[in-house]
Design an enzyme around this catalytic site. Sequence first.
Site, PDB file in Angstrom:
ATOM      1  N   ASN A 187     -20.390  20.486  28.783  1.00 19.94           N
ATOM      2  CA  ASN A 187     -20.922  19.338  29.141  1.00 19.94           C
ATOM      3  C   ASN A 187     -19.754  18.421  28.947  1.00 19.94           C
ATOM      4  O   ASN A 187     -19.464  18.032  27.809  1.00 19.94           O
ATOM      5  CB  ASN A 187     -22.073  18.956  28.444  1.00 19.94           C
ATOM      6  CG  ASN A 187     -22.936  17.780  28.705  1.00 19.94           C
ATOM      7  OD1 ASN A 187     -22.036  16.807  29.376  1.00 19.94           O
ATOM      8  ND2 ASN A 187     -23.675  17.237  28.128  1.00 19.94           N
ATOM      9  N   ARG A 193     -22.639  21.506  33.184  1.00 23.11           N
ATOM     10  CA  ARG A 193     -23.556  20.202  33.333  1.00 23.11           C
ATOM     11  C   ARG A 193     -22.860  19.573  34.189  1.00 23.11           C
ATOM     12  O   ARG A 193     -21.796  18.695  33.926  1.00 23.11           O
ATOM     13  CB  ARG A 193     -24.077  19.591  32.150  1.00 23.11           C
ATOM     14  CG  ARG A 193     -25.049  18.287  32.349  1.00 23.11           C
ATOM     15  CD  ARG A 193     -25.242  17.833  31.091  1.00 23.11           C
ATOM     16  NE  ARG A 193     -25.944  16.335  31.492  1.00 23.11           N
ATOM     17  CZ  ARG A 193     -26.162  15.328  30.736  1.00 23.11           C
ATOM     18  NH1 ARG A 193     -25.417  15.080  29.710  1.00 23.11           N
ATOM     19  NH2 ARG A 193     -26.924  14.220  31.352  1.00 23.11           N
ATOM     20  N   HIS A 215     -31.260  13.131  34.259  1.00 24.18           N
ATOM     21  CA  HIS A 215     -31.853  13.933  33.137  1.00 24.18           C
ATOM     22  C   HIS A 215     -32.875  14.922  33.764  1.00 24.18           C
ATOM     23  O   HIS A 215     -34.035  15.515  33.024  1.00 24.18           O
ATOM     24  CB  HIS A 215     -32.956  13.183  32.203  1.00 24.18           C
ATOM     25  CG  HIS A 215     -32.411  12.085  31.096  1.00 24.18           C
ATOM     26  ND1 HIS A 215     -32.641  10.836  31.017  1.00 24.18           N
ATOM     27  CD2 HIS A 215     -31.013  12.001  30.484  1.00 24.18           C
ATOM     28  CE1 HIS A 215     -31.837  10.358  30.192  1.00 24.18           C
ATOM     29  NE2 HIS A 215     -30.890  10.920  29.889  1.00 24.18           N
ATOM     30  N   ASN A 234     -30.386   8.332  23.557  1.00 23.58           N
ATOM     31  CA  ASN A 234     -29.759   7.326  23.481  1.00 23.58           C
ATOM     32  C   ASN A 234     -29.777   6.564  25.048  1.00 23.58           C
ATOM     33  O   ASN A 234     -29.874   5.430  25.316  1.00 23.58           O
ATOM     34  CB  ASN A 234     -28.199   7.522  23.169  1.00 23.58           C
ATOM     35  CG  ASN A 234     -27.721   6.517  22.533  1.00 23.58           C
ATOM     36  OD1 ASN A 234     -27.957   5.361  22.327  1.00 23.58           O
ATOM     37  ND2 ASN A 234     -26.784   7.174  21.290  1.00 23.58           N
ATOM     38  N   GLY A 235     -29.832   7.398  26.138  1.00 17.95           N
ATOM     39  CA  GLY A 235     -30.079   7.203  27.547  1.00 17.95           C
ATOM     40  C   GLY A 235     -31.690   7.556  27.589  1.00 17.95           C
ATOM     41  O   GLY A 235     -32.072   8.701  26.935  1.00 17.95           O
ATOM     42  N   ARG A 238     -27.746   0.150  27.108  1.00 14.65           N
ATOM     43  CA  ARG A 238     -27.965  -0.092  28.462  1.00 14.65           C
ATOM     44  C   ARG A 238     -29.147  -0.948  28.643  1.00 14.65           C
ATOM     45  O   ARG A 238     -30.090  -0.478  28.151  1.00 14.65           O
ATOM     46  CB  ARG A 238     -28.103   1.361  29.429  1.00 14.65           C
ATOM     47  CG  ARG A 238     -26.859   1.992  29.486  1.00 14.65           C
ATOM     48  CD  ARG A 238     -27.212   3.312  30.259  1.00 14.65           C
ATOM     49  NE  ARG A 238     -26.582   4.366  29.563  1.00 14.65           N
ATOM     50  CZ  ARG A 238     -26.983   5.542  29.844  1.00 14.65           C
ATOM     51  NH1 ARG A 238     -27.773   5.923  30.707  1.00 14.65           N
ATOM     52  NH2 ARG A 238     -26.522   6.675  29.164  1.00 14.65           N
ATOM     53  N   ASP A 246     -29.259   2.579  17.281  1.00 15.20           N
ATOM     54  CA  ASP A 246     -29.762   3.728  16.751  1.00 15.20           C
ATOM     55  C   ASP A 246     -31.400   3.503  16.347  1.00 15.20           C
ATOM     56  O   ASP A 246     -31.786   2.552  15.418  1.00 15.20           O
ATOM     57  CB  ASP A 246     -28.992   4.269  15.463  1.00 15.20           C
ATOM     58  CG  ASP A 246     -29.419   5.449  14.937  1.00 15.20           C
ATOM     59  OD1 ASP A 246     -30.574   5.982  14.911  1.00 15.20           O
ATOM     60  OD2 ASP A 246     -28.428   6.374  14.576  1.00 15.20           O
ATOM     61  N   CYS A 247     -32.250   4.288  16.935  1.00 12.85           N
ATOM     62  CA  CYS A 247     -33.543   3.971  16.651  1.00 12.85           C
ATOM     63  C   CYS A 247     -33.904   4.041  15.226  1.00 12.85           C
ATOM     64  O   CYS A 247     -34.877   3.300  14.581  1.00 12.85           O
ATOM     65  CB  CYS A 247     -34.328   4.909  17.793  1.00 12.85           C
ATOM     66  SG  CYS A 247     -36.202   4.691  17.493  1.00 12.85           S
ATOM     67  N   ARG A 248     -33.357   5.132  14.523  1.00 16.84           N
ATOM     68  CA  ARG A 248     -33.784   5.490  13.015  1.00 16.84           C
ATOM     69  C   ARG A 248     -33.386   4.018  12.196  1.00 16.84           C
ATOM     70  O   ARG A 248     -34.117   3.659  11.505  1.00 16.84           O
ATOM     71  CB  ARG A 248     -32.783   6.721  12.654  1.00 16.84           C
ATOM     72  CG  ARG A 248     -33.727   7.790  12.496  1.00 16.84           C
ATOM     73  CD  ARG A 248     -32.639   8.764  12.233  1.00 16.84           C
ATOM     74  NE  ARG A 248     -31.579   8.717  13.231  1.00 16.84           N
ATOM     75  CZ  ARG A 248     -30.947   9.953  13.576  1.00 16.84           C
ATOM     76  NH1 ARG A 248     -30.885  10.954  12.828  1.00 16.84           N
ATOM     77  NH2 ARG A 248     -29.711   9.866  14.269  1.00 16.84           N
ATOM     78  N   GLY A 272     -38.101  10.603  21.312  1.00 17.87           N
ATOM     79  CA  GLY A 272     -39.140  11.174  21.615  1.00 17.87           C
ATOM     80  C   GLY A 272     -39.621  12.356  20.639  1.00 17.87           C
ATOM     81  O   GLY A 272     -40.939  12.439  20.535  1.00 17.87           O
ATOM     82  N   ASN A 327     -38.974  12.730  17.795  1.00 16.78           N
ATOM     83  CA  ASN A 327     -38.898  12.513  16.304  1.00 16.78           C
ATOM     84  C   ASN A 327     -39.409  11.260  15.772  1.00 16.78           C
ATOM     85  O   ASN A 327     -39.933  11.182  14.813  1.00 16.78           O
ATOM     86  CB  ASN A 327     -37.225  12.374  15.670  1.00 16.78           C
ATOM     87  CG  ASN A 327     -36.497  13.627  15.781  1.00 16.78           C
ATOM     88  OD1 ASN A 327     -37.008  14.568  15.394  1.00 16.78           O
ATOM     89  ND2 ASN A 327     -35.646  13.697  16.588  1.00 16.78           N
ATOM     90  N   GLU A 373     -31.963  21.486  27.433  1.00 14.66           N
ATOM     91  CA  GLU A 373     -30.971  21.477  28.519  1.00 14.66           C
ATOM     92  C   GLU A 373     -30.152  22.747  28.643  1.00 14.66           C
ATOM     93  O   GLU A 373     -29.910  23.376  29.888  1.00 14.66           O
ATOM     94  CB  GLU A 373     -30.261  20.178  28.688  1.00 14.66           C
ATOM     95  CG  GLU A 373     -31.326  19.130  28.944  1.00 14.66           C
ATOM     96  CD  GLU A 373     -30.672  17.737  28.620  1.00 14.66           C
ATOM     97  OE1 GLU A 373     -30.705  17.366  27.414  1.00 14.66           O
ATOM     98  OE2 GLU A 373     -30.490  16.868  29.407  1.00 14.66           O
TER      99      GLU A 373
HETATM  100  P1  AMP Z   1     -30.365  11.850  21.716  1.00 16.71           P
HETATM  101  O1  AMP Z   1     -29.517  10.953  22.678  1.00 16.71           O
HETATM  102  O2  AMP Z   1     -31.482  12.839  22.544  1.00 16.71           O
HETATM  103  O3  AMP Z   1     -29.659  12.581  20.678  1.00 16.71           O
HETATM  104  O4  AMP Z   1     -31.265  10.661  20.910  1.00 16.71           O
HETATM  105  C1  AMP Z   1     -30.439   9.855  20.058  1.00 16.71           C
HETATM  106  C2  AMP Z   1     -31.494   9.047  19.578  1.00 16.71           C
HETATM  107  O5  AMP Z   1     -32.615   9.514  18.765  1.00 16.71           O
HETATM  108  C3  AMP Z   1     -31.037   7.854  18.415  1.00 16.71           C
HETATM  109  O6  AMP Z   1     -31.611   6.675  18.779  1.00 16.71           O
HETATM  110  C4  AMP Z   1     -31.676   8.311  17.340  1.00 16.71           C
HETATM  111  O7  AMP Z   1     -31.869   7.086  16.322  1.00 16.71           O
HETATM  112  C5  AMP Z   1     -32.982   8.776  17.669  1.00 16.71           C
HETATM  113  N1  AMP Z   1     -33.647   9.684  16.672  1.00 16.71           N
HETATM  114  C6  AMP Z   1     -32.928  10.674  16.246  1.00 16.71           C
HETATM  115  N2  AMP Z   1     -33.879  11.188  15.075  1.00 16.71           N
HETATM  116  C7  AMP Z   1     -34.862  10.146  15.089  1.00 16.71           C
HETATM  117  C8  AMP Z   1     -35.810  10.182  14.094  1.00 16.71           C
HETATM  118  N3  AMP Z   1     -36.119  11.020  12.911  1.00 16.71           N
HETATM  119  N4  AMP Z   1     -36.661   9.023  14.002  1.00 16.71           N
HETATM  120  C9  AMP Z   1     -36.398   8.078  15.016  1.00 16.71           C
HETATM  121  N5  AMP Z   1     -35.496   8.237  15.903  1.00 16.71           N
HETATM  122  C10 AMP Z   1     -34.541   9.325  15.778  1.00 16.71           C
END
Ligand code: AMP
Length: 399
Positions: free
Chosen positions: A10, A89, A178, A209-210, A239, A281-283, A331, A333, A383
């Site tokens: 990828n 990909r 996606h 992230n996307g 975005r 970052d959602c966390r 989604g 986590n 994927e």
């Molecule tokens: P991805 O692009 O699929 O790797 O997802 C990245 C996103 O997932 C980031 O915003 C992370 O903060 C979020 N993420 C990963 N682990 C967690 C978690 N335990 N709780 C909330 N968000 C998470």
Amino acid sequence: MTDKLVFILNCGSSSLKFALIDTQTQQQILSGLADSLASDSPIITIKYQGNKHRVTLPAQAAHQQAIDTVVAFLQQHQLATHVVAVGHRVVHGGEAFTESVIITPQVLSQIEQVSQLAPLHNPANIIGIKAAQQAFNQLPQVAVFDTAFHQTIPAKAYLYPLPYSLYEEHGIRRYGFHGTSHFYVTQQASQLLGIERDQLNIISAHLGNGASVTAIKNGQSVDTSMGLTPLEGLVMGTRCGDIDPAISHFLIDQLGYQQAQVNQLLNKESGLLGLSQLSNDCRVLEEEAEQGHEGARLALDIFCYRLAKYIASYTVPLGQLDAVVFTGGIGENSDMIRENVLRQLSIFGFKVDHDKNQAARFGASGIITNNAGPQAIVIPTNEELVIAQDSIRLIQQEQ
Ligand code: AMP
């Protein structure tokens, strides 16, 4: 070790993700990332048998050297001889590709032709294909497109209300992305719910992230939130998703922005990062919102509200809904985001089971609702496995 290993690539403009998948056991044997390619300090991290191997590449080393380094690692560990195909990909397949294909010179030139639709992505994918052709010159190479699953979307959903000639002459339409992830979770949801894929109606939310959401009717994509590019639709890490298109003009005409600055703003400085003025970052945002950070709370609220609205609107093309599926880093986590979104969709009868919702994290999948009617499900995406399985299927068809 089986002789059914597929090497997955990828390629981004300055990065390269790779994995080695055993299609018989469905296990990921090795994975890794080459980062900061063509810079002063490119580096590769290879995860294999529980260890992380870091290799520093010479300054300015790019994709070819990165791939050669990984191939040398595969050879050292007696893995290379078991590889039967390389799966790529590819982000944009335009209207030319409705499914995965073995890469021939003609296919490569078609991928080059659709590059103008994805100038940030397809050229990097092509570099990866050419580098892998050199490194594995005996092996078939397969292209798996992010857009292919969405080629079943009808014209009423893929056309923009713009002059029709822009579609006819320049291919300006919704393509969606996606697709490999939305396809994977469709297969998994069919098994989990015990409903045949061709009778399954779900709304799949890939939230990383996307982020994108897709309406899937009788197992086929019928609408999706990303458009001509991956900028449209949901609020994402950086975005903006859906905004009034006149905002671009306003920024240029009234605020003196350059076109390139507008692009940077909408793609890299907006979304969760722009709203929170803190992080994409959602966390981090969840932790800070908990501590009372107003920007973090607002960003997460807008993310959930807009997602809930999209999900509700996708019941229109479906008519009947079996489940909403959550996947992608967020989604898979964030029980908090899932609960927030489903609460806003209570009109559909969703009742979240808190224990099940909290348990469905870190790779665990399952139904997280406790009600009759439509369910909510968490399914970790894979994927790489789809790319590996498509590659094996195509080379077996050729034999
Ligand atoms: P991805 O692009 O699929 O790797 O997802 C990245 C996103 O997932 C980031 O915003 C992370 O903060 C979020 N993420 C990963 N682990 C967690 C978690 N335990 N709780 C909330 N968000 C998470």
